[in-house]
Design an enzyme around this catalytic site. Sequence first.
Site, PDB file in Angstrom:
ATOM      1  CB  VAL A  16      -0.966   0.009   1.214  1.00 16.81           C
ATOM      2  CG1 VAL A  16      -1.913   1.197   1.128  1.00 16.81           C
ATOM      3  CG2 VAL A  16      -1.760  -1.287   1.283  1.00 16.81           C
ATOM      4  CD  GLU A 130     -13.516   4.435   2.469  1.00 17.80           C
ATOM      5  OE1 GLU A 130     -14.254   5.287   2.957  1.00 17.80           O
ATOM      6  OE2 GLU A 130     -13.880   3.256   2.251  1.00 17.80           O
ATOM      7  CB  VAL A 133     -13.528  -1.744   5.615  1.00 12.95           C
ATOM      8  CG1 VAL A 133     -14.576  -2.827   5.372  1.00 12.95           C
ATOM      9  CG2 VAL A 133     -13.278  -1.578   7.110  1.00 12.95           C
ATOM     10  CG  ASP A 202      -8.446  -9.264   6.828  1.00 14.92           C
ATOM     11  OD1 ASP A 202      -7.707  -8.295   7.090  1.00 14.92           O
ATOM     12  OD2 ASP A 202      -9.210  -9.295   5.837  1.00 14.92           O
ATOM     13  CE  LYS A 206     -10.233  -6.419   5.323  1.00 11.12           C
ATOM     14  NZ  LYS A 206     -10.003  -7.409   4.256  1.00 11.12           N
ATOM     15  N   GLY A 303      -4.774  -4.688  -2.954  1.00 11.23           N
ATOM     16  CA  GLY A 303      -3.930  -4.326  -4.092  1.00 11.23           C
ATOM     17  C   GLY A 303      -3.415  -2.910  -3.961  1.00 11.23           C
TER      18      GLY A 303
HETATM   19  N1  NAP Z   1      -2.118  -5.094   0.866  1.00 10.65           N
HETATM   20  C1  NAP Z   1      -3.348  -4.647   0.680  1.00 10.65           C
HETATM   21  O1  NAP Z   1      -3.890  -4.754  -0.420  1.00 10.65           O
HETATM   22  C2  NAP Z   1      -4.096  -3.981   1.798  1.00 10.65           C
HETATM   23  C3  NAP Z   1      -5.461  -3.647   1.606  1.00 10.65           C
HETATM   24  C4  NAP Z   1      -6.133  -2.979   2.633  1.00 10.65           C
HETATM   25  C5  NAP Z   1      -5.481  -2.675   3.810  1.00 10.65           C
HETATM   26  N2  NAP Z   1      -4.164  -3.058   3.971  1.00 10.65           N
HETATM   27  C6  NAP Z   1      -3.512  -2.703   5.228  1.00 10.65           C
HETATM   28  O2  NAP Z   1      -2.465  -1.782   4.943  1.00 10.65           O
HETATM   29  C7  NAP Z   1      -1.403  -1.956   5.853  1.00 10.65           C
HETATM   30  C8  NAP Z   1      -0.107  -2.235   5.082  1.00 10.65           C
HETATM   31  O3  NAP Z   1      -0.300  -3.413   4.325  1.00 10.65           O
HETATM   32  P1  NAP Z   1       0.737  -3.854   3.172  1.00 10.65           P
HETATM   33  O4  NAP Z   1       0.092  -4.974   2.457  1.00 10.65           O
HETATM   34  O5  NAP Z   1       1.186  -2.670   2.415  1.00 10.65           O
HETATM   35  O6  NAP Z   1       1.918  -4.443   4.065  1.00 10.65           O
HETATM   36  P2  NAP Z   1       3.392  -4.842   3.594  1.00 10.65           P
HETATM   37  O7  NAP Z   1       3.458  -4.945   2.116  1.00 10.65           O
HETATM   38  O8  NAP Z   1       3.784  -6.007   4.419  1.00 10.65           O
HETATM   39  O9  NAP Z   1       4.254  -3.576   4.026  1.00 10.65           O
HETATM   40  C9  NAP Z   1       4.503  -3.265   5.364  1.00 10.65           C
HETATM   41  C10 NAP Z   1       5.507  -2.131   5.410  1.00 10.65           C
HETATM   42  O10 NAP Z   1       5.739  -1.800   6.765  1.00 10.65           O
HETATM   43  C11 NAP Z   1       7.143  -1.728   6.989  1.00 10.65           C
HETATM   44  N3  NAP Z   1       7.422  -2.124   8.362  1.00 10.65           N
HETATM   45  C12 NAP Z   1       7.157  -3.302   8.965  1.00 10.65           C
HETATM   46  N4  NAP Z   1       7.565  -3.267  10.253  1.00 10.65           N
HETATM   47  C13 NAP Z   1       8.097  -2.049  10.445  1.00 10.65           C
HETATM   48  C14 NAP Z   1       8.706  -1.402  11.544  1.00 10.65           C
HETATM   49  N5  NAP Z   1       8.838  -2.020  12.725  1.00 10.65           N
HETATM   50  N6  NAP Z   1       9.137  -0.142  11.382  1.00 10.65           N
HETATM   51  C15 NAP Z   1       9.007   0.503  10.205  1.00 10.65           C
HETATM   52  N7  NAP Z   1       8.441  -0.053   9.122  1.00 10.65           N
HETATM   53  C16 NAP Z   1       7.998  -1.310   9.251  1.00 10.65           C
HETATM   54  C17 NAP Z   1       7.762  -2.686   5.993  1.00 10.65           C
HETATM   55  O11 NAP Z   1       9.100  -2.314   5.754  1.00 10.65           O
HETATM   56  P3  NAP Z   1      10.048  -3.031   4.633  1.00 10.65           P
HETATM   57  O12 NAP Z   1       9.396  -2.765   3.323  1.00 10.65           O
HETATM   58  O13 NAP Z   1      11.350  -2.357   4.763  1.00 10.65           O
HETATM   59  O14 NAP Z   1      10.050  -4.486   5.030  1.00 10.65           O
HETATM   60  C18 NAP Z   1       6.863  -2.464   4.776  1.00 10.65           C
HETATM   61  O15 NAP Z   1       7.318  -1.379   4.010  1.00 10.65           O
HETATM   62  C19 NAP Z   1      -1.835  -3.095   6.781  1.00 10.65           C
HETATM   63  O16 NAP Z   1      -2.459  -2.572   7.916  1.00 10.65           O
HETATM   64  C20 NAP Z   1      -2.846  -3.851   5.950  1.00 10.65           C
HETATM   65  O17 NAP Z   1      -3.772  -4.566   6.725  1.00 10.65           O
HETATM   66  C21 NAP Z   1      -3.477  -3.693   2.997  1.00 10.65           C
END
Ligand code: NAP
Length: 429
Positions: A16, A130, A133, A202, A206, A303
């Site tokens: 994200v 926003e 969910v 999860d 939501k 995504g």
């Molecule tokens: N993925 C989706 O489509 C989606 C959809 C809706 C909501 N979300 C929500 O959005 C949030 C992020 O999801 P994501 O999928 O983008 O996760 P992700 O791809 O796993 O990315 C997590 C990020 O957080 C960083 N991070 C982890 N631990 C950290 C720490 N202790 N200090 C500083 N940075 C740290 C990671 O760093 P590095 O990159 O250096 O490892 C990475 O850049 C979550 O709450 C998730 O539930 C995601």
Amino acid sequence: MTKKTWRIGVAGLGTVGGGLLEFLAQRPDFAPAGDRAVITAVSARNRTRQRPVDISSLTWFDDPVALANAPDIDIFVELVGGSDGPAKAAVEAALKSGKPVVTANKALIAVHGAELAALAEAAGVPLLFEAAVMGGTPAVKMLREAMVGDDVSALAGILNGTCNFILSEMESKGRAFADVLKDAQAMGYAEADPTTDVGGFDAAHKISILAALAFGCAPNFAAAEIEGIDGVEQLDIAMAKDLGYRIRLIASTERTDDGVAVRVHPSLVAFGHPLAETRGATNALFIEGARIGRIFLQGPGAGAGPTAAAVAADIADVMTHAKRPVFQAPAGQLPPFIAVAPTRRVGKAYLRLLVKDQPGVIAAVSETLAECGVSIDSFLQKPVEDVGGVPIVLTTHAVAESVLTDAIDRLERLPVVLERPKLLRIARI
Ligand SMILES: NC(=O)c1ccc[n+]([C@@H]2O[C@H](COP(=O)([O-])OP(=O)(O)OC[C@H]3O[C@@H](n4cnc5c(N)ncnc54)[C@H](OP(=O)(O)O)[C@@H]3O)[C@@H](O)[C@H]2O)c1
């Protein structure tokens, strides 16, 4: 008139965060008021990791809390994830230092929403979520803003794309849960540790958030009834299909005279129903209101592009000074969440039994159910090899959960029944 530039600090540059970096690099002037939004400072774990855009000119923080406290950012965006740990610490720090917060973190809001709302209100800044969910599909604004003129009575939806992808694949390919999960992990649809998704947590995060917005109470994740899809077998998918249903992980909430019920269960949904026809990783939600009637939302629940679009919409709300309480009332005035006991649920059910191959079995099962007050709607017996007995399936008319549990206990004790009957709910939508 000179345009203001809003300085955005982003913690988390993964799926994200990377999507947001890319979007704001291309469209810093996307917000309606015409001001600019520019990411000026970032934090992630690994400074040298390749990101979708060059971040070498941005201020780097190893610690997201330090970024949240930085005096030269105007909005703090939390995209790290997790209900506690660095995400919570950083959001608290940002709010305490008077910064608006935008987050996509459903676990954080579902578990700590009320206390964070109190912090935001004490500081007089927004806390927006926003993207938490249905990713890019605007469910939160729909309930927080567009539906406040109505009395929402119930919500039911498919809120976890991973589970819907797995169930869709199990059905279309006739494959077992564990095999499909492995493929989903290889294709990036499921995490290495899939518990949060397949365990139903999860979806429960939501629906807890949506329940709070729909019914004007604080989110109460601890009160959610949660059952995942790891127990769904190919046999259930095949049996349900023969009865005219598809199995979906349904997250639902309703308000009754007793309080609010929040539930996540693998459930049978009749063919042709929009939730049964929602396939793959797509998310969908029914909203039922007293005056508006029924609204159906369907769209991408995850995504980089869609989720970053939802984060950007919240950033635009901050930039245009949109003002609303975090939930539907100031945190101190939110009524307590009164949870409905699981035993109070009334609904139709699917029961699968493994029985001995001998005469009189159906009569014994029917009699036991009749004695318990469970009325049978349909019976199905299917010849299946190598399961050590004969599977039979029956569906019931609407029955109280407490009555059903008692009936299952009694069925399990019948000598002709070989294992505890398996229960799936039939969705009431
Ligand atoms: N993925 C989706 O489509 C989606 C959809 C809706 C909501 N979300 C929500 O959005 C949030 C992020 O999801 P994501 O999928 O983008 O996760 P992700 O791809 O796993 O990315 C997590 C990020 O957080 C960083 N991070 C982890 N631990 C950290 C720490 N202790 N200090 C500083 N940075 C740290 C990671 O760093 P590095 O990159 O250096 O490892 C990475 O850049 C979550 O709450 C998730 O539930 C995601």
